[in-house]
Enzyme design. Structure first.
Site, short mmCIF file in Angstrom:
data_model
loop_
_atom_site.label_atom_id
_atom_site.label_comp_id
_atom_site.label_asym_id
_atom_site.label_seq_id
_atom_site.Cartn_x
_atom_site.Cartn_y
_atom_site.Cartn_z
NE ARG A 1 14.06 18.77 -18.76
CZ ARG A 1 13.04 19.54 -18.33
NH1 ARG A 1 11.83 19.06 -18.30
NH2 ARG A 1 13.28 20.75 -17.92
NE ARG B 1 6.72 15.99 -16.83
CZ ARG B 1 6.68 17.31 -16.76
NH1 ARG B 1 5.87 17.90 -15.91
NH2 ARG B 1 7.43 18.05 -17.54
NE ARG C 1 7.98 14.09 -10.38
CZ ARG C 1 7.37 14.64 -9.34
NH1 ARG C 1 7.17 13.93 -8.25
NH2 ARG C 1 6.95 15.87 -9.37
CG ASP D 1 15.90 20.67 -12.67
OD1 ASP D 1 15.15 20.20 -13.55
OD2 ASP D 1 16.05 21.90 -12.51
CE1 TYR E 1 13.11 28.39 -14.91
CE2 TYR E 1 15.32 28.31 -15.83
CZ TYR E 1 13.96 28.05 -15.94
OH TYR E 1 13.48 27.46 -17.07
O1 CP3 Z 1 17.43 15.11 -19.64
C1 CP3 Z 1 17.18 14.31 -18.72
O2 CP3 Z 1 16.45 13.32 -18.84
C2 CP3 Z 1 17.90 14.52 -17.39
C3 CP3 Z 1 17.19 15.25 -16.40
C4 CP3 Z 1 16.91 16.73 -16.56
C5 CP3 Z 1 15.74 17.32 -15.98
N1 CP3 Z 1 15.83 18.67 -16.14
C6 CP3 Z 1 14.67 16.58 -15.31
C7 CP3 Z 1 13.38 17.25 -15.06
C8 CP3 Z 1 17.65 17.76 -17.13
C9 CP3 Z 1 18.94 17.68 -17.93
C10 CP3 Z 1 16.96 18.98 -16.85
C11 CP3 Z 1 17.48 20.30 -17.26
C12 CP3 Z 1 16.67 21.50 -17.00
N2 CP3 Z 1 15.86 21.77 -15.93
C13 CP3 Z 1 16.69 22.65 -17.83
C14 CP3 Z 1 17.54 22.83 -19.06
C15 CP3 Z 1 17.07 22.06 -20.25
C16 CP3 Z 1 15.70 22.41 -20.74
O3 CP3 Z 1 14.89 21.49 -20.82
O4 CP3 Z 1 15.47 23.58 -21.08
C17 CP3 Z 1 15.82 23.59 -17.27
C18 CP3 Z 1 15.50 24.97 -17.81
C19 CP3 Z 1 15.31 23.03 -16.06
C20 CP3 Z 1 14.41 23.68 -15.07
C21 CP3 Z 1 13.14 22.95 -14.89
N3 CP3 Z 1 13.04 21.69 -14.34
C22 CP3 Z 1 11.84 23.40 -15.22
C23 CP3 Z 1 11.51 24.72 -15.85
C24 CP3 Z 1 10.96 22.38 -14.86
C25 CP3 Z 1 9.46 22.41 -14.89
C26 CP3 Z 1 8.95 22.20 -16.27
C27 CP3 Z 1 8.65 20.75 -16.50
O5 CP3 Z 1 9.08 20.22 -17.53
O6 CP3 Z 1 7.94 20.20 -15.66
C28 CP3 Z 1 11.72 21.29 -14.34
C29 CP3 Z 1 11.22 20.00 -13.85
C30 CP3 Z 1 11.83 18.74 -14.40
N4 CP3 Z 1 13.16 18.53 -14.60
C31 CP3 Z 1 11.13 17.54 -14.75
C32 CP3 Z 1 12.09 16.61 -15.14
C33 CP3 Z 1 11.87 15.18 -15.56
C34 CP3 Z 1 9.63 17.33 -14.61
C35 CP3 Z 1 9.28 17.24 -13.16
C36 CP3 Z 1 8.41 16.07 -12.79
O7 CP3 Z 1 8.73 14.91 -13.09
O8 CP3 Z 1 7.41 16.33 -12.14
#
Ligand code: CP3
Length: 349
Positions: free
Chosen positions: A33, A37, A46, A83, A159
């Protein structure tokens, strides 16, 4: 096209060298990640992108946020900005990201929901993501690895079944116990979709792919074999049938004692470890087989100071074997940038 971010130089990328089994005094480093943010430049993009999924499907902006942490920190790898939940979208399910609430999908309460899940992915959904991969690739120097990824079938299914994130993944576990035949159908479609998707990313320019199994740790050993190891093995075999020697990292979070069978059976080149996994065990039983990736506690990075330094030094004991320095899970949004800089300085000396 802009100039490459760092001066190009020859030689194999440090992250690939680790996946080939080499130890390096200064291990390659990236953070799960890492685009997100905690970075003001991410928050700015964003905001102008609209929704989170609009950002994922906008090649220009997604490439920009993928590159932001490389410019700022000079990490050894860029990870595609996208994602894991784009997969259900490509399989015909509805997916939304609600501000402050996380992902929201149409739940799959029973087998009848399978009727509206495609057998194969809709390739047009992924076209902009492949374009992001090519754009990023053209802007990286030769030392920096480009990582593509997908969610593991089990984690994506948690999910899809619940319709949202849960603390114990009970809805998917229940579905799997009550109706293993139809749960297998869901998993099989995710396996095939993941093979197609990862091959697409590798063809578009990804050097390595990572399979995120964030919720593997809630499965009993028998269920872990069936829903984590077996589908992952099929993805690894399926990808390598089309791209021989494809480099693959698995991240079965919470695997614990199942980490060893996971690496032995799936055939991954590297395993991402969460921070609960003992480093001495990683050294004793994993590093002779695969590269290990991890595993600083994201909360230690948030805390900074001595707690962070101790974690970093402890992970660095693994650099006698193949190591990719990383966190044990994604970086937390409240993490101060100065703590990331401190960690990098300590790793790189
Ligand atoms: O790693 C990186 O920088 C690459 C991008 C990436 C994102 N999500 C961007 C993201 C990757 C590799 C993921 C993987 C992901 N997404 C996983 C597996 C890894 C982990 O962290 O457990 C999972 C379970 C998800 C599903 C997901 N996406 C959830 C549950 C959420 C909401 C929770 C949160 O952190 O807000 C997301 C949103 C998400 N994916 C964000 C980002 C940067 C935040 C959204 C935003 O910017 O508003």
């Amino acid at each position: 096209m802009e100039d490459p971010i760092q001066a190009p130089s020859l030689g194999t990328k440090p992250l690939i060298r680790a996946l080939e089994g080499h130890s390096q005094p200064t291990p390659p480093i990236w953070l799960m990640r890492q685009a997100g943010r905690y970075l003001p430049e991410y928050r700015a993009v964003r905001e102008k992108a609209g929704g989170f999924l609009d950002l994922c499907f906008n090649p220009e902006l997604a490439a920009e946020v993928t590159l932001q942490p490389i410019r700022r920190f000079g990490f050894d790898a860029a990870i595609l900005f996208s994602d894991i939940l784009v997969m259900p979208l490509a399989l015909g399910r509805k997916v939304e990201f609600l501000v402050g609430e996380g992902p929201k999908l149409e739940p799959m309460e029973d087998a009848s929901a399978l009727a509206s899940m495609h057998e194969r992915i809709d390739a047009t959904v992924f076209a902009p993501i492949y374009e992001t991969v090519s754009r990023v690739k053209s802007q990286l120097d030769q030392q920096t690895t480009l990582i593509g990824f997908c969610g593991a079938p089990w984690t994506v299914a948690t999910y899809m079944v619940a319709g949202h994130g849960t603390s114990d993944q009970a809805p998917a576990r229940l579905f799997a116990y009550r109706d293993p035949q139809n749960f297998t159908k869901i998993i099989d479609r995710l396996v095939q979709g993941s093979i197609d998707y990862l091959v697409g990313q590798l063809k578009a320019g990804a050097d390595v792919v990572q399979i995120f199994d964030t919720w593997a740790g809630v499965l009993s050993p028998e269920q872990f074999d069936r829903w984590c190891i077996e589908p992952t093995r099929k993805i690894v075999d399926g990808v390598r049938a089309q791209i021989p020697g494809a480099k693959i990292i698995g991240f079965p979070r919470g695997a614990g004692a199942m980490a060893l069978p996971y690496v032995e059976i799936t055939g991954v080149d590297g395993i991402g470890l969460d921070w609960m996994y003992p480093r001495s065990l990683a050294q004793d039983i994993l590093q002779s087989r695969v590269a290990v990736q991890g595993n600083v506690d994201p909360l230690a990075l948030l805390a900074g100071g001595d707690a962070l330094d101790r974690e970093v030094d402890d992970v660095m004991t693994l650099s006698e074997g193949p190591l990719i320095f990383n966190l044990g899970h994604g970086i937390l949004p409240a993490t101060p940038i100065a703590h990331v800089e401190r960690m990098l300085k300590r790793v790189r000396g």
